[in-house]
Write an enzyme that holds these catalytic residues in place. Structure first.
Site, PDB file in Angstrom:
ATOM      1  N   SER A 181       0.830  -1.216   0.000  1.00  0.00           N
ATOM      2  CA  SER A 181       0.000   0.000   0.000  1.00  0.00           C
ATOM      3  C   SER A 181       0.860   1.260   0.000  1.00  0.00           C
ATOM      4  CB  SER A 181      -0.984  -0.001   1.173  1.00  0.00           C
ATOM      5  OG  SER A 181      -0.327   0.204   2.398  1.00  0.00           O
ATOM      6  N   ASN A 182       2.039   1.197   0.608  1.00  0.00           N
ATOM      7  CA  ASN A 182       2.936   2.368   0.532  1.00  0.00           C
ATOM      8  C   ASN A 182       3.486   2.540  -0.875  1.00  0.00           C
ATOM      9  OD1 ASN A 182       3.437   3.889   3.172  1.00  0.00           O
ATOM     10  ND2 ASN A 182       3.408   1.741   3.836  1.00  0.00           N
ATOM     11  N   MET A 215      10.745  -7.042   4.281  1.00  0.00           N
ATOM     12  CA  MET A 215      10.893  -7.731   5.560  1.00  0.00           C
ATOM     13  C   MET A 215      12.275  -8.349   5.784  1.00  0.00           C
ATOM     14  SD  MET A 215       8.129  -6.942   6.884  1.00  0.00           S
ATOM     15  CE  MET A 215       8.117  -7.933   8.390  1.00  0.00           C
ATOM     16  N   ASN A 269      13.373   4.070   4.590  1.00  0.00           N
ATOM     17  CA  ASN A 269      12.453   3.042   5.094  1.00  0.00           C
ATOM     18  C   ASN A 269      11.290   3.734   5.785  1.00  0.00           C
ATOM     19  OD1 ASN A 269      11.543   0.407   5.913  1.00  0.00           O
ATOM     20  ND2 ASN A 269      12.279   0.883   7.971  1.00  0.00           N
ATOM     21  N   HIS A 283       8.472   3.180   8.843  1.00  0.00           N
ATOM     22  CA  HIS A 283       8.255   2.360  10.025  1.00  0.00           C
ATOM     23  C   HIS A 283       7.007   2.870  10.752  1.00  0.00           C
ATOM     24  CE1 HIS A 283       9.303  -0.233  13.363  1.00  0.00           C
ATOM     25  NE2 HIS A 283       9.087   0.782  14.183  1.00  0.00           N
ATOM     26  N   GLN A 335      -1.466   7.879   7.521  1.00  0.00           N
ATOM     27  CA  GLN A 335      -0.388   8.877   7.587  1.00  0.00           C
ATOM     28  C   GLN A 335       0.862   8.400   6.863  1.00  0.00           C
ATOM     29  OE1 GLN A 335      -1.212  11.842   8.602  1.00  0.00           O
ATOM     30  NE2 GLN A 335      -3.221  10.957   9.038  1.00  0.00           N
TER      31      GLN A 335
END
Ligand code: GRF
Length: 216
Positions: free
Chosen positions: A15-16, A92, A109, A111, A175
């Site tokens: 989704s990112n 991952m 990255n 997080h 977000q």
């Protein structure tokens, strides 16, 4: 303005990646995803890339004797594609030091926590269990540690009494999809400068006075 080339590494739903593809396609991002690499053959991220006409490659970790050899194969693909910036989006696996060194301050990255609190896995549930009143997400440059690199951008969300790992994850994810394209934009515009642990952002707006958040 020049458009930079992105390589995205993802292991899952992507989704990112989708948020980055959408921002790029909308013309709001001076960056183009040139290649998506996954260590998981059926990662939905690969499907999302193909749908956007972006090259999608599976690199099978089991085909390599060591993590270093796997990383060399991924680096070879990124090198052929001449990517300017590597974006980890739900990837991952930990990168080996040689990979990090080859792309120093050119790997980001995302997080799902307000680092340096809650590095590692399953952190939304850990935030709920810990009783923090704010959680959020972080985009950072990747260094040799786990979620330890210089912080580029963060977004904070409130944690409510009836939150679960799932409800908080969903609030944070919205977000994530805002801050990852923004971090890439700041990089592409040449506005980020790493000074030790700190990432200085040129021309950043600031909120003064009553801008603090409070919860409850
Ligand atoms: C996100 O929560 C991201 O912060 C974490 O892994 C998840 C990936 O989600 N690193 P997606 O694959 O981008 O949907």
């Amino acid at each position: 303005m020049k458009t930079i080339a992105l390589g995205v590494l993802a292991s899952g739903r992507g989704s990112n990646l989708q948020a980055i593809l959408d921002a790029s396609q909308a013309g709001s991002l001076p960056a183009t995803v040139r290649i998506v690499v996954s260590d998981v053959a059926d990662a939905h991220a690969l499907e999302r890339a193909r749908r956007h006409g972006v090259e999608a490659r599976h690199v099978d970790p089991k085909a390599f004797p060591t993590r270093e050899a796997f990383d060399r194969a991924v680096m070879a693909i990124l090198g052929e594609t001449r990517v300017d910036l590597v974006c980890l989006a739900g990837f991952m696996r930990l990168l080996t030091p040689a990979f990090v060194a080859a792309y120093r301050h050119r790997i980001m990255n995302i997080h799902p926590a307000l680092l340096p609190a809650f590095p590692g896995l399953h952190v939304q549930g850990k935030a709920v269990d810990h009783g923090v009143k704010f959680a959020g997400c972080t985009v950072h440059f990747v260094d040799e540690g786990v979620d330890t690199g210089p912080i580029i951008i963060q977004a904070a969300v409130p944690v409510y009494d009836d939150d679960t790992a799932e409800t908080l994850s969903a609030r944070i994810l919205r977000q994530e999809h805002r801050i990852y394209p923004r971090a890439i934009q700041l990089f592409a515009e040449g506005r980020l400068e790493v000074q030790g642990r700190r990432v200085i952002c040129r021309g950043a707006a600031r909120a003064e006075g009553t801008a603090a958040l409070m919860n409850p």
